[in-house]
Design a protein around this motif. Sequence first.
Motif, short mmCIF file in Angstrom:
data_model
loop_
_atom_site.label_atom_id
_atom_site.label_comp_id
_atom_site.label_asym_id
_atom_site.label_seq_id
_atom_site.Cartn_x
_atom_site.Cartn_y
_atom_site.Cartn_z
N SER A 98 0.81 -1.22 0.00
CA SER A 98 0.00 0.00 0.00
C SER A 98 0.84 1.27 0.00
O SER A 98 0.32 2.35 -0.33
CB SER A 98 -0.96 0.00 1.19
OG SER A 98 -0.25 -0.17 2.41
N ARG A 157 2.79 2.16 -2.13
CA ARG A 157 2.85 2.69 -3.50
C ARG A 157 1.80 3.78 -3.72
O ARG A 157 1.96 4.64 -4.58
CB ARG A 157 2.61 1.56 -4.52
CG ARG A 157 3.58 0.41 -4.42
CD ARG A 157 4.98 0.80 -4.77
NE ARG A 157 5.87 -0.35 -4.77
CZ ARG A 157 7.17 -0.29 -4.65
NH1 ARG A 157 7.77 0.87 -4.49
NH2 ARG A 157 7.92 -1.39 -4.66
N ILE A 158 0.70 3.71 -2.97
CA ILE A 158 -0.37 4.68 -3.11
C ILE A 158 0.01 5.92 -2.31
O ILE A 158 0.18 5.85 -1.09
CB ILE A 158 -1.72 4.11 -2.63
CG1 ILE A 158 -2.06 2.84 -3.42
CG2 ILE A 158 -2.83 5.14 -2.78
CD1 ILE A 158 -3.31 2.14 -2.92
N THR A 188 -3.23 8.86 -11.36
CA THR A 188 -3.06 7.40 -11.32
C THR A 188 -4.22 6.76 -10.58
O THR A 188 -4.67 7.26 -9.54
CB THR A 188 -1.74 7.03 -10.62
OG1 THR A 188 -0.65 7.71 -11.25
CG2 THR A 188 -1.49 5.52 -10.70
N TYR A 233 -5.51 3.18 -8.79
CA TYR A 233 -5.10 1.90 -8.23
C TYR A 233 -6.33 1.08 -7.86
O TYR A 233 -7.27 1.61 -7.25
CB TYR A 233 -4.25 2.11 -6.97
CG TYR A 233 -2.98 2.88 -7.17
CD1 TYR A 233 -1.81 2.24 -7.56
CD2 TYR A 233 -2.94 4.26 -6.97
CE1 TYR A 233 -0.63 2.94 -7.73
CE2 TYR A 233 -1.77 4.98 -7.14
CZ TYR A 233 -0.61 4.31 -7.51
OH TYR A 233 0.56 5.01 -7.69
N THR A 253 -4.95 -7.02 -9.19
CA THR A 253 -4.60 -5.61 -9.02
C THR A 253 -4.44 -4.95 -10.38
O THR A 253 -4.09 -5.61 -11.37
CB THR A 253 -3.29 -5.43 -8.22
OG1 THR A 253 -2.17 -5.78 -9.05
CG2 THR A 253 -3.29 -6.27 -6.96
N THR A 313 -3.01 -1.05 -12.02
CA THR A 313 -2.50 0.31 -11.91
C THR A 313 -2.57 0.94 -13.29
O THR A 313 -2.03 0.38 -14.26
CB THR A 313 -1.05 0.33 -11.42
OG1 THR A 313 -0.96 -0.37 -10.18
CG2 THR A 313 -0.56 1.75 -11.23
N ASP A 322 4.51 -1.71 -9.30
CA ASP A 322 3.60 -0.59 -9.48
C ASP A 322 2.65 -0.45 -8.30
O ASP A 322 2.36 0.65 -7.85
CB ASP A 322 2.83 -0.76 -10.79
CG ASP A 322 3.72 -0.60 -11.99
OD1 ASP A 322 3.90 0.54 -12.44
OD2 ASP A 322 4.26 -1.61 -12.47
N ILE A 323 2.16 -1.58 -7.78
CA ILE A 323 1.32 -1.55 -6.59
C ILE A 323 1.70 -2.66 -5.62
O ILE A 323 1.07 -2.85 -4.58
CB ILE A 323 -0.16 -1.63 -6.96
CG1 ILE A 323 -1.04 -1.20 -5.76
CG2 ILE A 323 -0.52 -3.02 -7.46
CD1 ILE A 323 -2.50 -1.09 -6.09
#
Length: 876
Positions: free
Chosen positions: A339, A341-342, A412, A414, A435, A437, A548-549
């Motif tokens: 998380s 990444r967010i 972006t 997610y 997931t 992104t 990426d996520i």
Amino acid sequence: MFKYLYLCLIFILCFTLTYAQKDTLKIIKEYITAPIPVGESVIIDGILSDSAWDNVHWDGDFTVFEPNNGKLPSQATMFKITYDDKYLYVGIKCLDSIPSKIEKRLSRRDSFSGDWIEVNIDSYSDKRTGFSFNVSAAGVKGDEFISQNGDFWDSSWNPIWYTSTNIDAEGWTAEMKIPFSQLKFGSEKEQIWGLQVHRRYFRGEERSIWQPISLEAPGWVSEFGRLKGLNNIKPQKQLEIQPFLVNQYDRYPAQDGNPFRDGRDYKLNVGLDAKIGLTNDLTLDLTVNPDFGQVDADPGAIALDGFQIFFEERRPFFIENKNIFDYEFADGNDNVFYSRRIGRSPQGFTTATATEFIDEPTNSTILGAAKFSGKTKNGWSLGLLESVTGKMFADVEDVAGNRRSELVEPLTNYLVGRVQKDFNERNSYIGGIFTATNRNLTDELNFLRSAAYTGGVDFRHSWKNRNYYFESNFVTSHITGSEKAIAETQNSITHLFQRVDAGHVEVDSTRTSMSGTGGKIEIGKAGGGNWRYDGGLIWRSPELELNDIGFLRQADEIKQTASIKRLFLKPTNFYRRAQMELSQYTTFDFEGNYNRVQYQFEGFINYKNNWWTELGGAHKPRIFSNTVLRGGPRWRWSDENFGYLFFGSDNRKKVSFTLGYVNSQAAENNFSLERYVLRLYYQPFDAFSLSISSEYEENPNKTQYVTEKSFNGTPRYITGNIDQRTFSTSIRFNYSLNPNLSIQYYGQPFISRGTYTDLNFVNNPIAENLNERVTLFSNNQISSSDIGNPYLIDEDIDGIVDYEIENPDFSFVQFRSNLVLRWEYIPGSEIFLVWSQGVVGSANPYETLGNNLDAQIFGQKKDNTFLIKATYRFVL
């Protein structure tokens, strides 16, 4: 290679079957409750004098969980449970022969200090998850969400509930009032829930429980007793809205001429968090313009190996129910969903020149996020998370005052979807994750991937009272982007397709997508008897990409693992409990290179007086790495041995400590590590506690990677002899005026410096002898005009500089601190007063750590943030 791995798995399977032990008959206890009579009520004052309690019976008959499992406890415990339309009530008597010695330690929520009592409820009846409500003799609340059958306890879960305690001539008593809206359950006419009541008797460091559980048990929740008699209660749909207001004032050293650093900033932030019960067991969490101002700063860290650093999630919105979204598919920190990444730091950069000023955002703004999660009565765990982060711009201004904004992070989206289904009487589950992104890219950010998708399936089966298990998972990833973005992915340290001696991967600069797989297979014994063991296989294909996520440190690896553990669960006159473990693993890459093998021993003993010792050691006779030379050939490290020893005193005492030492030595003095650890805890009186944790580390390495150069068209991989030293200290204190009002402080100075000598170039990277691996530059080949200046290399000694190496010496300094006054003025609603300080920079690498600590932290003007945050939780 694969034949060897299969033989290891067969060995573990045979070992498991050979040492299978008989199951013991388990007696499930039951507590049958009854509703509060009409017209009566319970006042939560901790005294248990209300007549409403007379309608239900006392239950006791507790047994010891630790240390003398199954024996009668030193002090008796009794409890009652009743309910009405909206609340579950628990009344508890903790008898004590010397009430004056009951430990009443004030602390912040979820600290679990002193004498306490805990009620665990498995309202899902899934034997894997539960809700824990804890109160200390001082009246301090604790609450946790239990998952993975007791392997994971999430203290970030903060439900609204009510409790009070009282000390009398017989011991101490507690009352709890738990809203049904904070629990999740089905709509049956009669509810049957899992139940456990757990007491800590502090003086004797004794844990006693209502439902007996053997220390040999494979888990916690699966062993609960039953709560019956809950008839005709209606599930309560949760509806909570929590707006917040934040006033923030930043004060920092001004920079002459810099319009973005004039010395002060002011911000006003308003946002909203909401929790909506869509059904009785599924909840929608919403956050608009979230604030994470009072979150602890990340600890200081520096990585010379080039890999990204993993930091724990600390933001409440992402922590709550994180067990549902978790998908740790391999080992270490690798996870399909990470998380952090967010809201990450922007990845772009500006076109600013050296004479221009820049104002860059430190994090991406989360415009909004929604999280749908929960578990149904039929055993479905469901999670869906959607979040959008906004476009982020850096402002650039030249000396003439002309200002422009440049995009450094795109809009972006997610998305994370997670599902699991229990079956086989809750002993097994199968699940999946997806997931996505998606970035709205422009030309200046075309080096980022435009889209990334992952999918996975996981499965676990347990048998023989959950003592044995088999689990596996499979992950696949697919990324798309411009040719530049996919080429950068192939060249990143996670993949290194450009490795000069790799025959199974190569960089394709025309690609616009990439797909890969990963997974794990494991079988083992988790409970029953004194032995535990497991064996497994993990793989990450060269093209797997999760960053990426998710979090993926390194692709292109196949790993075989095996371990066996012996538990000593029966106390003696010498120890309360102990354990020993042997483990082994080997790794290969997808070309079949045999890269690593490690054998390790670990041991732990908790003595009769509650002091303890932990020790271990490992032998690594084979260490090859595909990443050390950052795209160069495969590298060999000299054989390594390492060991560690930690011991500590009884942590119940007003003063306790931990001392630790870690030592690693490689053959030929290739590299070494010495780490010294000191942790102190001091609680001079019940309302105040202080802890200090310090580490000092020396990590010399004769072949630390520096850079890559070209000599006559041939790559030159430069390494050097680094003398690296690191020091950090974490300081925390907590002063509680009462269970709902406290002052907390956290501070950490961190400093790491490295100086290089004996620069050399790689000659034969896989030679067994270190002197054949690298060649030192002679005095005729290398020169520098002064300390700290670049090195000039005349490799062929013809009087002409062939290439230049930037001086790699460094000294990194960081200080972070938070002073927080927290007041929970009504349950669920809080006021925070926060003072944060920080400084990050470089110091003189040729000074001692002490001098740099004094000059760059204690003697440096710091950034200061003053923050007031107020929240109010509406429960509708």
